[in-house]
Scaffold this active site. Structure first.
Site, mmCIF file in Angstrom:
data_model
loop_
_atom_site.group_PDB
_atom_site.id
_atom_site.type_symbol
_atom_site.label_atom_id
_atom_site.label_comp_id
_atom_site.label_asym_id
_atom_site.label_seq_id
_atom_site.Cartn_x
_atom_site.Cartn_y
_atom_site.Cartn_z
ATOM 1 C CD1 TRP A 10 13.973 -9.112 -11.570
ATOM 2 C CD2 TRP A 10 14.411 -11.099 -10.623
ATOM 3 N NE1 TRP A 10 14.171 -10.017 -12.577
ATOM 4 C CE2 TRP A 10 14.440 -11.243 -12.032
ATOM 5 C CE3 TRP A 10 14.662 -12.220 -9.826
ATOM 6 C CZ2 TRP A 10 14.716 -12.470 -12.646
ATOM 7 C CZ3 TRP A 10 14.935 -13.434 -10.439
ATOM 8 C CH2 TRP A 10 14.961 -13.552 -11.832
ATOM 9 C CG HIS A 95 17.340 0.664 -5.258
ATOM 10 N ND1 HIS A 95 16.174 1.078 -4.662
ATOM 11 C CD2 HIS A 95 17.066 0.477 -6.574
ATOM 12 C CE1 HIS A 95 15.224 1.126 -5.593
ATOM 13 N NE2 HIS A 95 15.733 0.763 -6.750
ATOM 14 C CB SER A 212 8.314 4.779 -14.301
ATOM 15 O OG SER A 212 7.860 4.757 -12.957
HETATM 16 C C1 PEP Z 1 14.082 0.395 -9.549
HETATM 17 O O1 PEP Z 1 13.646 -0.377 -8.720
HETATM 18 O O2 PEP Z 1 15.286 0.652 -9.569
HETATM 19 C C2 PEP Z 1 13.163 1.001 -10.511
HETATM 20 C C3 PEP Z 1 13.629 1.869 -11.360
HETATM 21 O O3 PEP Z 1 11.836 0.607 -10.447
HETATM 22 P P1 PEP Z 1 10.691 0.909 -11.538
HETATM 23 O O4 PEP Z 1 11.263 0.611 -12.909
HETATM 24 O O5 PEP Z 1 9.582 -0.010 -11.177
HETATM 25 O O6 PEP Z 1 10.339 2.349 -11.415
#
Ligand code: PEP
Length: 251
Positions: A10, A95, A212
């Site tokens: 999140w 991350h 994504s």
């Molecule tokens: C993430 O925050 O780890 C991520 C993969 O974001 P998104 O799915 O929005 O690319």
């Protein structure tokens, strides 16, 4: 056979009230999610509420960071024990946003992984290259370095139970999802690097793809031989889109 894991990150979204609305919307959508582990990685302030609301369901609650020390003069930080005391299941470490904006280093991550393990927290370690690194042909050397340094303190048993998320930085929050070929190649490379440390652990370690992931591309990515699940950002913020991705992981 590795159990698929779909984890939602999140980031800095959702107040407690919003998180409660989310979980009440999500749980009824998971009746057919047998065989899939589900995680939500939530802001610190939502942890207790989500642990309480998800108790008894298949949803496990993760923090988005923690400090490696058991306690001390580290203003603004929290320890592994503070998470386990309130029944948090695990923690996401490294991350790319923490690496980029908060100077998270591979060395600190190695210590964090060790501290998480000692406390009994499940860990998801994120690795991945930037767009420039991929363009320069440095994807594998970046992953190799992040893994060698990040995994340096784990024994084979800890390694086997670890989750590694391959998250190409250029695909996070951009809509530019990796192709199936790129995702498989990188995840297979990650598994091969774990095998250098311990061959049996490489068979057990779960490797997620993140970047994504949406309901309409999840099935193709999740079918790849070395992809054992997904780390999902934007599409994990609404129960319906998150549940659709979880549904794509049901075999
Ligand atoms: C993430 O925050 O780890 C991520 C993969 O974001 P998104 O799915 O929005 O690319």
């Amino acid at each position: 056979m590795r159990t698929p894991l779909i984890a939602g990150n999140w980031k800095m979204h959702k107040t407690v009230a919003q998180s409660e609305r989310f979980i009440s919307g999500l749980l009824p959508l998971l009746y057919a999610a047998d065989g899939v582990e589900v995680g939500i990685c939530v802001p610190y302030t939502d942890l207790q509420a989500m642990v309480d609301s998800a108790r008894g369901s298949r949803v496990e609650v993760y923090a988005q960071n923690m400090h490696e020390a058991p306690e001390g003069a580290f203003t603004g930080e929290i320890s592994a024990e503070m998470l386990t005391e309130i029944d948090v299941h695990g923690v996401v470490l490294g991350h790319s946003e923490r690496r980029e904006f908060f100077n998270e280093t591979d060395t600190a991550l190695a210590e964090k992984l060790l501290a998480a393990r000692a406390a009994g927290l499940a860990a998801i370690l994120c690795v991945g290259e930037t767009e420039d690194q991929r363009t320069d042909g440095a994807t594998e050397s970046v992953l190799k370095r992040q893994l060698e340094r990040g995994l340096a303190l784990l024994d084979a048993e800890a390694l086997a139970e670890l989750v590694i998320a391959y998250e190409p930085v250029w695909a996070i929050g951009t809509g530019a999802v990796a192709t199936a070929e790129q995702a498989q190649e990188a995840c297979a490379f990650i598994r091969s690097r774990v095998a250098v440390i311990d061959a049996a652990a490489a068979e057990s370690v779960r490797i997620l793809y993140g970047g994504s992931v949406k309901a309409d591309n999840a099935a193709e990515l999740l079918a790849l031989p070395d992809v054992d699940g997904a780390l999902v950002g934007g599409a994990s913020l609404e129960p319906e889109s998150f549940a659709a991705i979880i549904g794509a992981a049901v075999s």
